[in-house]
Design a protein around this motif. Structure first.
Motif, PDB file in Angstrom:
ATOM      1  N   MET A   1      34.105  32.661  48.897  1.00 47.66           N
ATOM      2  CA  MET A   1      35.267  33.039  48.100  1.00 47.66           C
ATOM      3  C   MET A   1      35.817  34.146  48.698  1.00 47.66           C
ATOM      4  N   ASN A   2      37.253  34.503  48.801  1.00 44.59           N
ATOM      5  CA  ASN A   2      37.912  35.698  49.071  1.00 44.59           C
ATOM      6  C   ASN A   2      38.571  36.002  47.884  1.00 44.59           C
TER       7      ASN A   2
ATOM      8  N   ARG B   1      38.425  48.109  36.909  1.00 48.48           N
ATOM      9  CA  ARG B   1      39.603  48.743  37.778  1.00 48.48           C
ATOM     10  C   ARG B   1      40.225  47.971  38.580  1.00 48.48           C
ATOM     11  N   TYR B   2      39.673  46.938  39.263  1.00 51.64           N
ATOM     12  CA  TYR B   2      40.268  45.975  40.126  1.00 51.64           C
ATOM     13  C   TYR B   2      40.165  44.597  39.474  1.00 51.64           C
ATOM     14  N   PRO B   3      40.706  44.011  38.587  1.00 56.63           N
ATOM     15  CA  PRO B   3      40.309  42.832  37.910  1.00 56.63           C
ATOM     16  C   PRO B   3      40.511  41.675  38.816  1.00 56.63           C
ATOM     17  N   VAL B   4      39.673  40.636  38.861  1.00 51.62           N
ATOM     18  CA  VAL B   4      39.712  39.348  39.660  1.00 51.62           C
ATOM     19  C   VAL B   4      41.095  38.650  39.138  1.00 51.62           C
ATOM     20  N   MET B   5      42.022  38.555  40.071  1.00 56.42           N
ATOM     21  CA  MET B   5      43.385  37.726  39.704  1.00 56.42           C
ATOM     22  C   MET B   5      43.570  36.492  40.323  1.00 56.42           C
ATOM     23  N   GLY B   6      42.236  36.039  41.136  1.00 56.65           N
ATOM     24  CA  GLY B   6      42.022  34.862  41.933  1.00 56.65           C
ATOM     25  C   GLY B   6      41.289  34.827  42.862  1.00 56.65           C
ATOM     26  N   ALA B   7      41.140  33.767  43.855  1.00 55.71           N
ATOM     27  CA  ALA B   7      40.358  33.789  44.826  1.00 55.71           C
ATOM     28  C   ALA B   7      40.751  32.663  45.888  1.00 55.71           C
ATOM     29  N   THR B   8      40.778  32.792  47.224  1.00 50.55           N
ATOM     30  CA  THR B   8      40.762  31.640  48.062  1.00 50.55           C
ATOM     31  C   THR B   8      39.360  31.225  48.285  1.00 50.55           C
TER      32      THR B   8
END
Lengths: 139, 405
Positions: B108-109, B156-163
């Motif tokens: 996952m990226n 601080r940097y929420p996960v907005m999705g992933a490849t």
């Protein structure tokens, strides 16, 4: 963590600085006369020295001034800090592995002096490091 | 996970004295050097060859990487070579008769900004067009696949999705090297350890031999597979490479029960995490900013990486850092490798894989062997020639490289 002697502010943690890559890379004097090979050299080729390496650093969270540094890329020992626009000082003989701590001359601990040049530098006071622009960008 | 590891193997290769001459010499006994020698012997019938390693076999970046294998690169050229590598990874355990535990648990990226989201979705589209398996996951799907990931909005940097690339995964890097070394040895390749190259013999502009600390070896062809030390070798041979060597650090925790089912990478907050077969959490960071050959970096990089890891995986807060280390990665300005001919006749170079060389090992070996044997590049490595820095046909993979540099 490197401990870097900023010429203006004295010894500070590496996290206050930005790395600027190889020093003394001048913009081509006659850009119109360069062929593709020469442009490639200027844009993409930098020395990747194993040993004493002259490089630029920016004290981005301090005085925000650029300066040059001579550092061993194997031991990470800092051998000299000197002003932009002044020639590279002679490299110290290769030192034994001695950890990552800086052993650079630290003569500016008060942080109030003007541009302070490491003892090994050949600068004669003509340079004005606080206004010298970086000589080119590598990254 | 927590699979039974193979028994520690018997000696898998001879330790011969170097002969006075070979048809080809590969400098560097890491994954790429060994894979190159293997394909030279297998595909091109060149068995009178040697691999010279200045230390011990596969003790450089091959022993220091985080073993991630994937092929979800943006541009056609990269997708082609990395996807070919992935297809080789899928058949190599059988071909090399060695189960090096290639585990296709997916990679996952993560995307943490709107810019990340757009770039990632574009890359998923590009991957699909190139026949690379890829999908876009929203935060809920991310959580389903990797329940220990924190997808809350309050970080601080929420996960907005992933490849997500399902066919990607990890493998046991040391076993990969041993698998190649054993097959090389069976095919007659001499693997010579503790043999440091100190210079090259040239006849005009043609390389004719290699000077080493074990004597001079005559050879018709030389292939450089020295990663972080490529510039040093090139300088000995009389040419330059557009490479900068940087320290890249990684670390492991103590062993834990299986908690992490996949591989998670985050370009934006600079951490990538998987759980090794034995149970260690394996994490890598971004490169140290300065040039360095010291195989170690600065501790603040580790701190930064740990902060990111704990925010993304709160469950890791009580894990301990067991061991950290550094390798020397050979970065290029377009984050793509250099595989091809050099200005010196009969000398070839494979370098510039930077922070992502492990995954490319089989394709590097295949294409570099083809280049050395025939003197011309394989169609897969043709775009990765040194001349691209003159023509301007750069292959900018900074987005997909996933390790900031």
């Amino acid at each position: 963590m490197l401990l870097i002697s900023c010429p203006n502010c004295g010894s500070r943690d590496e996290t206050e600085f930005h790395y600027g890559g190889q020093a003394h890379v001048a913009y081509p004097e006659n850009p119109n006369e360069l062929n593709d090979r020469e442009w490639a050299e200027f844009l993409f080729y930098r020395d990747n020295t194993k040993g004493a390496f002259a490089e630029r650093w920016l004290h981005s969270t301090g005085c925000r001034q650029w300066f040059n540094m001579l550092r061993d890329t194997v031991t990470y020992e800092i051998q000299a800090v000197y002003a932009m626009g002044t020639p590279r000082p002679a490299a110290a003989p290769p030192a034994a592995e001695s950890g990552t701590a800086s052993t650079a001359p630290d003569s500016t601990t008060t942080g109030t002096a003007g541009p302070s040049i490491a003892a090994t530098s050949t600068a004669t006071g003509t340079a004005s490091p606080s206004t010298t622009a970086p000589e080119g960008a590598t990254k | 996970m927590a699979d039974l590891l193979p028994e520690h193997p018997d000696f898998l290769w001879r330790n011969p004295e170097p002969k006075s001459s070979y048809d080809a010499v590969i400098v560097g006994g890491g994954g790429h050097g060994l894979a190159t020698a293997y394909f030279l012997a297998k595909n091109h019938g060149m068995t009178n060859i040697a691999v010279l390693e200045k230390g011990w076999l596969a003790g450089g970046n091959m022993a220091r990487n985080t073993t991630i294998i994937r092929s979800n690169y943006l541009w056609d050229e990269s997708a082609a070579i990395y996807e070919h590598a992935l297809k080789l990874w899928e058949i190599l355990p059988e071909e090399l008769e060695y189960d090096f535990l290639f585990s296709q648990r997916g990679v996952m990226n993560l995307a943490h900004t709107l810019g990340d989201v757009r770039e990632s979705m574009r890359r998923v589209g590009a991957n699909k067009l190139n026949g690379v398996d890829a999908e876009w996951l929203d935060p809920k799907q991310v959580k389903e696949l990797c329940p220990i990931l924190n997808i809350n909005d309050n970080i601080r940097y929420p996960v907005m999705g992933a490849t997500y690339q399902p066919r990607a995964g990890i493998a046991k890097h040391d076993h990969v090297a041993w698998a190649f070394a054993r097959k090389c040895d069976e095919l007659g390749v001499d693997i010579i350890q503790n043999c440091e190259v100190t210079g090259f013999l040239k006849d005009g502009n043609r390389v004719v031999g290699v000077k080493t600390n074990q004597g001079t070896i005559n050879t018709e062809k030389v292939g450089l597979c020295a990663a972080g030390h490529s510039s040093v070798l090139a300088e000995m041979a009389g040419f330059r490479l557009p490479i900068q060597s940087h320290p890249l650090q990684a670390l492991v925790s103590e062993l834990h029960e299986p908690v992490h089912p996949t591989v998670v990478m985050s370009n934006h907050v600079h951490v990538y995490v998987s759980q090794a077969h034995k149970g260690e959490l394996v994490m890598g960071a971004g490169v140290d900013s300065y040039n360095g050959y010291g195989q170690r970096g600065s501790f603040h990089v580790i701190e930064h990486q740990m902060a990111a890891a704990v925010e993304l995986f709160p469950i890791f807060a009580r894990a301990h850092v067991l061991r950290t280390w550094g390798g020397i990665v050979d970065t290029t300005l377009d984050a793509s490798p250099i595989v091809g001919i050099t200005p010196v006749e009969n000398m070839f170079v494979n370098c510039g894989w930077g922070t992502g060389g492990f995954k490319g090992t089989p394709a590097a070996g295949l294409t570099f062997a083809h280049t050395i044997a025939t003197g011309t590049p394989h169609h897969l490595n043709k775009p990765f020639a040194l001349e691209r820095f003159e023509t301007g046909a750069l292959i900018d993979e900074h987005g997909a490289a996933a390790v900031a540099h």
